[in-house]
Design a protein around this motif. Structure first.
Motif, PDB file in Angstrom:
ATOM      1  N   GLY A 209      -0.757   0.547   6.925  1.00 22.89           N
ATOM      2  CA  GLY A 209       0.504   0.551   6.463  1.00 22.89           C
ATOM      3  C   GLY A 209       1.407   1.759   6.587  1.00 22.89           C
ATOM      4  N   ASN A 212       4.170   1.983   3.623  1.00 23.97           N
ATOM      5  CA  ASN A 212       4.242   1.952   2.569  1.00 23.97           C
ATOM      6  C   ASN A 212       3.307   2.989   1.871  1.00 23.97           C
ATOM      7  N   TRP A 213       3.697   3.426   1.085  1.00 23.75           N
ATOM      8  CA  TRP A 213       3.527   5.275   0.198  1.00 23.75           C
ATOM      9  C   TRP A 213       2.100   4.324  -0.626  1.00 23.75           C
ATOM     10  N   LYS A 214       1.838   3.555  -1.206  1.00 25.21           N
ATOM     11  CA  LYS A 214       0.383   3.057  -1.650  1.00 25.21           C
ATOM     12  C   LYS A 214      -0.560   3.753  -0.608  1.00 25.21           C
ATOM     13  N   ASN A 215      -0.517   3.031   0.856  1.00 25.36           N
ATOM     14  CA  ASN A 215      -1.540   3.065   1.622  1.00 25.36           C
ATOM     15  C   ASN A 215      -1.630   4.768   2.050  1.00 25.36           C
TER      16      ASN A 215
END
Length: 568
Positions: A209, A212-215
């Protein structure tokens, strides 16, 4: 609270005293590089939060936010910057002269014929760090480059015609990428080498994903460790980053900093105060109105001045009445006293004529005094002739139209009412509609803007400035200009190998568009960048590729002892 945030002006005064009155040049002198510390920066786009973390969304700001961790095939050769004795300032939003490009992920590249192609050898041993829940650490390979290209090319948001020159992109072995071309294309390296949408990322991130910045996970000097929309982007040092820099004969592993934090601050007074009080180590975008007060209240700040790399204009929808009539468009240009705007509004901190070509584009730019009289006329204040042209076009003595403007731009919010006042003198009234940036941008990309649209548009580079603004169907063509004959000229430019010939062709096309006045052309202001003397190995550089500062920040270090002496 971050170190230095909330400090008083008294602390600055104390810091200046501790420096013993030494000059700015002495304070900026660099010693041995230091590791550690956090760089707090108000970037060129200090008022704008990240628009998207997915390069395939084709948003213009992608490299600015993701270029810390998504690297590219090529980047600016920062060893040729002015601070190192070179000739390049590296201010341009997307212009790397041919003698200032280095391989980043690419180690070497070579043209070959039959078929026309370029073979790119990737550096070996470049690693993606481990990302929990996304991927294990592994080496960058040619398939990653091919995957990023194909995903970009298949995006429904792709700019029209952007990769039409490419036949295919393939990996012929684990570290070789071959781009096969349909025809020679003058901007091949920009389009997918160091351009706006050229970040290389692994399949694992997209599958997890990518929006999504977390990825997010790339090979760059920093990793995205936190993002708060409208507040900050936080980038943390990549411990397995591959690149090094040689300074004074010694090689150093990059990056020097532990963290880089972009601060998003929408209010101008707030970000100026943040710099003045040391909350920000650097502020890259300062209007002239704030310069003298900053120099008085914070005299140790270091400075650079640069001519804005975006043109300012009021765009007209040329497929709608009355702006389908060139006489109306020319009249509105003549009704605005542009010389007075330079002198009185900008207090001389602007150039009357610097768009759509930028004066930095040597060989492509022609000054106003070299232009035909019909173009000079558009920059000469003549309200009587303006009214006469409106009469000839059958316009009523009084008419009005709506103009959208972005509330994110303080300069535009102040300048547009001034333009309106000039136009009102010839019976033309405008209804100003301020908009938040997301809505403002959406109005243009969805073609739902009002008849007038007040904006900045990046010069980009000497070719793209014409292509994106005036050829059919382009996203960044706010006037909706469409002329098949002009489109054909643009295609010929791209297929011309001789740069001097391209320069002459683009000069002619620039004159054509200036004369037809799809915009109300306005002066281009100077902008200032300031930084505290503890920021080392920095000389005001802004971009190392299309709107990408990442490699610049990777080479900065902080003199933390000096910072403490100054009270921070």
């Amino acid at each position: 609270m971050k170190r230095g945030w909330g400090r008083s002006l008294g602390a600055i005064a104390l810091g200046i005293g501790l420096l013993g009155g030494q000059s700015a040049a002495q304070a900026q002198s660099s010693g041995k590089p230091q590791y550690g510390g956090t760089l707090e920066v108000g970037t060129v786009y200090v008022t704008l939060s990240a628009l998207s973390w997915d390069p395939a969304d084709w948003n213009w700001k992608s490299n600015h936010d993701s270029g810390q961790f998504y690297e590219q095939l090529f980047a600016a050769d920062l060893s040729k910057s002015k601070k190192h004795g070179g000739k390049h300032a590296f201010y341009a939003d997307a212009w790397l002269p041919s003698d200032a490009i280095r391989g980043e992920l690419a180690e070497s590249w070579q043209w070959k014929d039959k078929p026309l192609r370029i073979e790119i050898k990737l550096r070996k041993g470049i690693m993606f760090p481990e990302k929990a829940g996304v991927m294990k650490s592994r080496e960058l390979v040619a398939d990653d480059v091919v995957y990023a290209y194909n995903r970009l090319d298949r995006s429904p948001k792709k700019i029209v015609g952007y990769f039409d020159h490419v036949e295919k992109v393939e990996a012929t072995d684990s570290h070789t990428v071959v781009i096969t071309f349909k025809d020679f294309f003058a901007e091949w390296d920009y389009r997918f080498g160091w351009g706006y949408f050229s970040g290389i990322y692994p399949r694992e991130v997209a599958e997890a994903g990518i929006a999504n910045w977390k990825n997010a996970n790339g090979t760059g000097p920093f990793m995205l460790s936190d993002f708060v929309a409208g507040n900050s982007n936080t980038y943390t040092k990549n411990p397995i980053y591959w690149d090094k820099v040689k300074l004074d004969g010694t090689e150093y592993k990059l990056p020097f900093l532990d963290k880089v934090v972009y601060r998003t601050i929408k209010d101008e007074a707030t970000y100026i105060t943040a710099l003045r009080t040391g909350k920000l180590d650097m502020l890259e975008n300062i209007r002239w109105q704030n310069v003298e007060s900053l120099k008085k209240s914070a005299p140790q700040l270091q400075w650079s001045r640069w001519l804005n790399m975006s043109g300012t204009f009021l765009s007209f929808l040329v497929d709608q009445k009355p702006f389908d009539d060139v006489r109306v468009r020319r009249a509105l240009n003549m009704a605005v006293n542009k010389q007075e705007i330079v002198k009185a509004y900008y207090n001389g901190h602007a150039e009357l004529f610097a768009y759509p070509m930028h004066p930095d584009y040597i060989g492509y730019y022609e000054p106003l005094d070299s232009m035909p009289e019909s173009i000079k006329e558009l920059f000469t204040y003549d309200p009587k002739k303006a009214r006469k042209l409106l009469d000839e076009a059958g316009m009523p003595k009084s008419f009005s139209f709506k103009v959208q403007v972005c509330s994110c731009n303080p300069d535009h919010m102040e300048l547009l009412p001034l333009v309106a006042a000039y136009l009102e003198q010839i019976g033309v009234k405008i209804e100003i509609q301020p908009m938040e940036y997301a809505a403002f941008l959406s109005a243009m990309t969805s073609r739902t803007m009002t008849a007038g649209y007040f904006m900045n548009n990046g010069h980009t580079n000497p070719t793209t400035t014409i292509r994106k603004s005036f050829t059919t169907g382009q996203q960044w063509n706010p006037s909706g200009w469409s002329d098949p004959a002009f489109d054909k000229k643009m295609d010929e430019v791209y297929r011309t190998r001789d740069e001097e010939k391209r320069q002459e062709m683009l000069k002619e096309m620039t004159r054509e568009m200036l004369d037809k006045a799809p915009y109300l052309w306005l002066p281009t202001p100077y902008v200032y960048t300031a930084w505290w003397p503890w920021v080392k190995n920095y000389g005001g550089e802004l971009r190392a590729g299309a709107v990408r500062p990442g490699p610049i920040y990777a080479r900065i270090w902080l003199d933390q002892e000096l910072k403490k002496k100054m009270g921070y």
